[in-house]
Write a protein that holds these residues in place. Structure first.
Motif, PDB file in Angstrom:
ATOM      1  N   GLU A   1       0.804  -1.242   0.000  1.00  0.00           N
ATOM      2  CA  GLU A   1       0.000   0.000   0.000  1.00  0.00           C
ATOM      3  C   GLU A   1       0.828   1.279   0.000  1.00  0.00           C
ATOM      4  O   GLU A   1       0.681   2.091  -0.885  1.00  0.00           O
ATOM      5  N   THR A   2       1.680   1.487   0.993  1.00  0.00           N
ATOM      6  CA  THR A   2       2.452   2.742   1.037  1.00  0.00           C
ATOM      7  C   THR A   2       3.599   2.586   2.034  1.00  0.00           C
ATOM      8  O   THR A   2       3.456   1.858   3.025  1.00  0.00           O
TER       9      THR A   2
ATOM     10  N   ILE B   1      -2.460   5.423  -3.187  1.00  0.00           N
ATOM     11  CA  ILE B   1      -2.256   6.810  -2.784  1.00  0.00           C
ATOM     12  C   ILE B   1      -3.625   7.409  -2.439  1.00  0.00           C
ATOM     13  O   ILE B   1      -4.636   6.988  -2.993  1.00  0.00           O
ATOM     14  N   GLY B   2      -3.647   8.333  -1.478  1.00  0.00           N
ATOM     15  CA  GLY B   2      -4.901   9.032  -1.184  1.00  0.00           C
ATOM     16  C   GLY B   2      -5.468   8.745   0.187  1.00  0.00           C
ATOM     17  O   GLY B   2      -6.645   9.008   0.440  1.00  0.00           O
TER      18      GLY B   2
ATOM     19  N   ALA C   1       3.531  11.794  -1.468  1.00  0.00           N
ATOM     20  CA  ALA C   1       3.335  10.355  -1.232  1.00  0.00           C
ATOM     21  C   ALA C   1       3.642   9.538  -2.494  1.00  0.00           C
ATOM     22  O   ALA C   1       4.187   8.433  -2.418  1.00  0.00           O
ATOM     23  N   GLY C   2       3.300  10.106  -3.653  1.00  0.00           N
ATOM     24  CA  GLY C   2       3.550   9.413  -4.922  1.00  0.00           C
ATOM     25  C   GLY C   2       5.037   9.165  -5.118  1.00  0.00           C
ATOM     26  O   GLY C   2       5.474   8.058  -5.465  1.00  0.00           O
ATOM     27  N   ASP C   3       5.844  10.204  -4.875  1.00  0.00           N
ATOM     28  CA  ASP C   3       7.301  10.067  -5.024  1.00  0.00           C
ATOM     29  C   ASP C   3       7.853   9.046  -4.041  1.00  0.00           C
ATOM     30  O   ASP C   3       8.755   8.277  -4.363  1.00  0.00           O
ATOM     31  N   ARG C   4       7.307   9.075  -2.832  1.00  0.00           N
ATOM     32  CA  ARG C   4       7.820   8.126  -1.823  1.00  0.00           C
ATOM     33  C   ARG C   4       7.526   6.679  -2.255  1.00  0.00           C
ATOM     34  O   ARG C   4       8.344   5.787  -2.028  1.00  0.00           O
ATOM     35  N   ILE C   5       6.380   6.475  -2.883  1.00  0.00           N
ATOM     36  CA  ILE C   5       6.067   5.121  -3.372  1.00  0.00           C
ATOM     37  C   ILE C   5       7.062   4.718  -4.465  1.00  0.00           C
ATOM     38  O   ILE C   5       7.622   3.622  -4.450  1.00  0.00           O
TER      39      ILE C   5
ATOM     40  N   GLU D   1       0.137  13.437  -8.535  1.00  0.00           N
ATOM     41  CA  GLU D   1       1.215  12.567  -8.001  1.00  0.00           C
ATOM     42  C   GLU D   1       1.041  11.143  -8.503  1.00  0.00           C
ATOM     43  O   GLU D   1       2.007  10.432  -8.781  1.00  0.00           O
ATOM     44  N   TYR D   2      -0.213  10.736  -8.581  1.00  0.00           N
ATOM     45  CA  TYR D   2      -0.511   9.377  -9.063  1.00  0.00           C
ATOM     46  C   TYR D   2      -0.041   9.220 -10.518  1.00  0.00           C
ATOM     47  O   TYR D   2       0.657   8.253 -10.858  1.00  0.00           O
ATOM     48  N   LEU D   3      -0.404  10.186 -11.350  1.00  0.00           N
ATOM     49  CA  LEU D   3      -0.017  10.091 -12.764  1.00  0.00           C
ATOM     50  C   LEU D   3       1.501  10.123 -12.926  1.00  0.00           C
ATOM     51  O   LEU D   3       2.078   9.335 -13.675  1.00  0.00           O
ATOM     52  N   ASP D   4       2.160  11.040 -12.191  1.00  0.00           N
ATOM     53  CA  ASP D   4       3.628  11.121 -12.297  1.00  0.00           C
ATOM     54  C   ASP D   4       4.247   9.796 -11.868  1.00  0.00           C
ATOM     55  O   ASP D   4       5.179   9.301 -12.514  1.00  0.00           O
TER      56      ASP D   4
END
Ligand code: SF4
Length: 527
Positions: free
Chosen positions: A283-284, A323-324, A332-336, A398-401
């Motif tokens: 998940e994260t 994410i979310g 959060a996206g970058d951390r994933i 962030e999700y798309l990136d």
């Protein structure tokens, strides 16, 4: 009773792998295990015809033949499921619907005219439905007040499948999961007390597949294969000698919680029983978010250490990321993405959080007035169906990136190679298994040549592709087939990340336009 079993179409998704399937000459990833189990539970005096719409269409002769039409599917298949119910009703057929979608949102299925709702788990409700149908009752809703004992479930009717169409086969050992992740619908549908089949029962299923000539991968579709560790170890201890006797006829994979990493005996048994891969719901890497979503089992040890332990034991890791979550901080996206790169996970399924009907998350958001409608979609191409605690547009971006970076061809190839080098080390010290030769398959030769052409000549990955392949030959020769299989997945992801981008950007534009005119906004809907 002539029963037409229909499995609805899946939309293009993370798991649909159209391009990869095309390469290996198959039409779908997995068969409809639920429907062939339904066929095994219903009276064996009935006749069954199965149409999986993901591999073929329904002919007029099929419709004419049927006395009753039975459908089952997940929420993600709902569009086609509802359309097929309407097709059947147009032809004056009796229609029964069951499975996770009908159980979660039965009113939607009823609204299109289904006659029988066979809800919850079929071991209890299918006999009630069969009795009602045979008595001539025109309709009915069948529910199970308790969870069935799956050790009584018969062997699925694998003989109804067109085996050549599928890339992998599915079987199931257990249902339910002991954990309490807030967003999870599994525990709503199947409960928190894992129920398992007996080792003999599962081995009889594998034997049936073996006798039908199946020699490709098998996915154990358990919600959490290690939910009942005692029983799973009993299964594995019985499975290892069976696999040895048959010459390890098929590689296995499954889904498990990350606490697998704390049980070396269990991981060793899985590898000895020919498990090659495991899907983990990670998940994260943000611990606060894991706590918010009550995924406490992922916070006990550092997640990256756990992943490393599992890979180092010889299991390829696939993982899910979301994410979310409420209270999530920006980035959060970058951390994933950084976590995925660090842990070398090639296949990382990445989604925005959705509230699925009846989950604890759904009920909390409903109470807080944050649901953005009554529908839910577990696809990667839909905006979140609730109001998050930080701006939706920020999460979506962030999700798309993140999606774009994860499936950059060079990054994907690098990760896959690093992953297989760790796996190679894991297998270096393991005793060699005596394997029966695999049947020759021209599709694999064709797929290999296409991958070499696209990834080794046409794309900018060409230098790494050949360098890595040579190194695989030197350091992990036994893993080359599986490595190339994962490399082939980028053919799907390259196309799919475009689909995700276009669809999310379009929905985001509509959302922002609505947000700019708040008086038109139709935000909160309560059930
Ligand atoms: S570990 Fe997986 S199956 Fe179990 S409750 Fe959490 S999300 Fe659901």
């Amino acid at each position: 009773m002539r029963s037409l079993l229909i499995y609805p179409l899946f939309p293009q998704s993370f798991w649909s792998f159209e391009k990869t399937l095309e390469l290996i000459g198959r039409k779908a990833m997995l068969p409809p295990l639920g429907l062939i189990t339904v066929a095994a539970i219903l009276p064996q005096t009935w006749e069954f015809r199965l149409v999986d719409r993901n591999i073929e269409s329904i002919s007029e002769a099929d419709w004419d033949w049927a006395e009753v039409v039975i459908l089952s599917g997940m929420i993600v298949q709902k569009e086609d499921l509802l359309a097929q119910v309407q097709e059947a009703k147009k032809r004056g057929k009796k229609v029964a619907v069951g499975g996770p979608y009908a159980t979660a949102l039965s009113q939607e299925v009823q609204a299109v005219g289904a006659d029988y709702l066979v809800l919850d788990e079929g071991e209890i409700t299918l006999p009630l439905f069969a009795e009602a149908l045979e008595k001539g009752e025109p309709n009915g809703v069948f529910r199970a007040p308790e969870k069935p004992d799956v050790s009584q479930t018969p062997i699925p009717r694998f003989d109804l499948l067109k085996l050549d169409a599928y890339s992998e086969m599915s079987v199931q050992f257990s249902r339910g999961c002991p954990f309490q992740c807030e967003f999870c619908d599994i525990i709503v549908l199947y409960g928190r007390k894992p129920r398992t089949k007996t080792p003999e029962q599962l081995i009889a299923e594998l034997e049936a597949l073996y006798n039908l000539g199946w020699r490709r991968s098998i996915f154990l579709v358990d919600d959490n294969f290690i939910g009942n560790k005692r029983n799973v170890k009993l299964l594995l201890k019985a499975l290892v000698p069976w696999m040895e006797e048959k010459g390890f006829p098929f590689p296995l994979s499954t889904e498990a919680s990350v606490d697998l990493a704390n049980d070396q005996e269990l991981m060793d048994l899985m590898v000895a029983a020919n498990f090659g891969a495991v899907f983990l719901g990670l998940e994260t890497p943000d611990e606060d978010s894991l706590t918010v979503t009550k995924k406490y089992q992922n916070t006990r040890d550092p997640l990256s250490d756990s992943v490393h332990k599992i890979i180092s034991s010889g299991l390829r890791v696939m993982a899910g990321f979301i994410i979310g979550f409420d209270g999530e901080k920006s980035g959060a996206g970058d951390r994933i993405v950084q976590f995925v790169e660090k842990t070398t996970i090639p296949t990382a399924i990445y989604s925005m959080l959705q509230a699925l009907p009846d989950t604890a998350l759904w009920h909390r958001l409903e109470k807080e007035g944050r649901l953005r409608g009554q529908s839910a979609n577990i696809n990667q191409t839909t905006l979140m169906n609730f109001v998050p605690t930080r701006p939706l547009e920020q999460i979506a971006q962030e999700y798309l990136d993140g999606f774009w970076q994860l499936y950059d061809p060079q990054k994907f190839l690098d990760r896959t190679y690093r992953h297989y080098r760790i796996l190679g080390e894991a297998y270096r010290n393991k005793p060699r298994q005596k394997r029966a030769p695999k049947p020759f398959d021209w599709n694999n030769v064709k797929a290999f040549l296409v991958i070499c052409w696209r990834q080794g000549l046409v794309r900018e990955t060409r230098f790494s592709f050949w360098k890595y392949l040579w190194n695989m030959y030197r350091y992990n020769r036994g893993g080359i087939g599986s490595y190339l299989g994962v490399c082939a997945q980028i053919e799907h992801f390259l196309e799919y990340r475009e689909v995700v981008k276009v669809e999310i950007e379009q929905q985001l534009a509509e959302f922002l336009a609505t947000k700019a005119e708040p008086e038109k906004e139709e935000l909160v809907v309560s059930r």
